[in-house]
Write an enzyme that holds these catalytic residues in place. Sequence first.
Site, short mmCIF file in Angstrom:
data_model
loop_
_atom_site.label_atom_id
_atom_site.label_comp_id
_atom_site.label_asym_id
_atom_site.label_seq_id
_atom_site.Cartn_x
_atom_site.Cartn_y
_atom_site.Cartn_z
N HIS A 64 41.22 46.40 14.22
CA HIS A 64 41.50 45.27 15.54
C HIS A 64 42.82 44.67 15.17
O HIS A 64 43.38 44.54 14.04
CB HIS A 64 40.23 44.35 15.22
CG HIS A 64 40.10 43.35 16.60
ND1 HIS A 64 41.25 42.30 16.41
CD2 HIS A 64 39.52 43.25 17.50
CE1 HIS A 64 40.90 41.76 17.78
NE2 HIS A 64 39.73 42.36 18.23
N GLU A 70 42.57 48.10 23.45
CA GLU A 70 42.61 46.77 23.66
C GLU A 70 43.86 46.16 23.92
O GLU A 70 44.75 45.95 23.00
CB GLU A 70 42.17 45.77 22.52
CG GLU A 70 40.42 46.09 22.18
CD GLU A 70 39.79 44.98 21.37
OE1 GLU A 70 38.96 44.34 21.89
OE2 GLU A 70 40.22 44.78 20.37
P1 PGA Z 1 38.12 38.49 23.72
O1 PGA Z 1 38.25 39.56 22.36
O2 PGA Z 1 36.82 39.09 24.56
O3 PGA Z 1 37.73 36.99 23.44
O4 PGA Z 1 39.43 38.95 24.78
C1 PGA Z 1 38.27 40.73 22.62
C2 PGA Z 1 38.36 41.39 21.07
O5 PGA Z 1 39.45 40.72 20.49
O6 PGA Z 1 38.09 42.34 20.94
#
Ligand code: PGA
Length: 220
Positions: free
Chosen positions: A97, A146
């Site tokens: 992440h 992401e």
């Molecule tokens: P968010 O976070 O849905 O608050 O944008 C997603 C993530 O960091 O995995």
Amino acid sequence: MKPLFLVANWKSNKTIAEAKDWLKTLKKSLGNISQEKQVVICPSYTILSDFKQLIFEYGLPFKLGAQDISPFSQGEYTGATNGQQIKELADFVIVGHSERRKHFGESLQILSEKTLRAKENGLETFYCTSEKEETIPQDISLVVYEPLFAIGSGNPDTPESVKQIAQFIKDKSQLKSVLYGGSVNSQNVNSFTSMSNIDGVLVGKASLDPLEFAKIIELA
Ligand code: PGA
């Protein structure tokens, strides 16, 4: 049928008491969950044990995931939770992440050790990346794309763009599943999950509210 992953990443939020209230409220507001939807809750380690028990008691078809894993096996590594310990409570783990890379300085070498430890212990990894070009460690089956601008910003990527990137990652790495994460909520979840190439979503902020997450499960 191919699973559609609906992953709640709570990050560093919720006490045990708050988590129990969350699950109780979620259970009350959930309708039938269609079979292909695989809900995975990733709370802090402190909550996993109670949740394992409660999910069983409530008869919910949910799985659990950890938000991190030690790059080492058991031993003299103060503060680290290893794969064998996680496997007692969970089936999945999040690795890579962007918040771990940024705030904890995790390198690609560390991420690859972590994915190895996960595999050795029979854990499936949600491998997060913000770069479609990143070389994904071997033996990963679940990648979460992401983009940095979309995380926690209320400004998601477009489904069309994610669809193309998911296809690119699949072609490059011969991966089966690519999920999307970044400002997913009940209003936009279906625009992502209805795309043929997108195999689920990882939800941060919107997963903290049980009514909102129940809607995400329903509308995905
Ligand atoms: P968010 O976070 O849905 O608050 O944008 C997603 C993530 O960091 O995995």
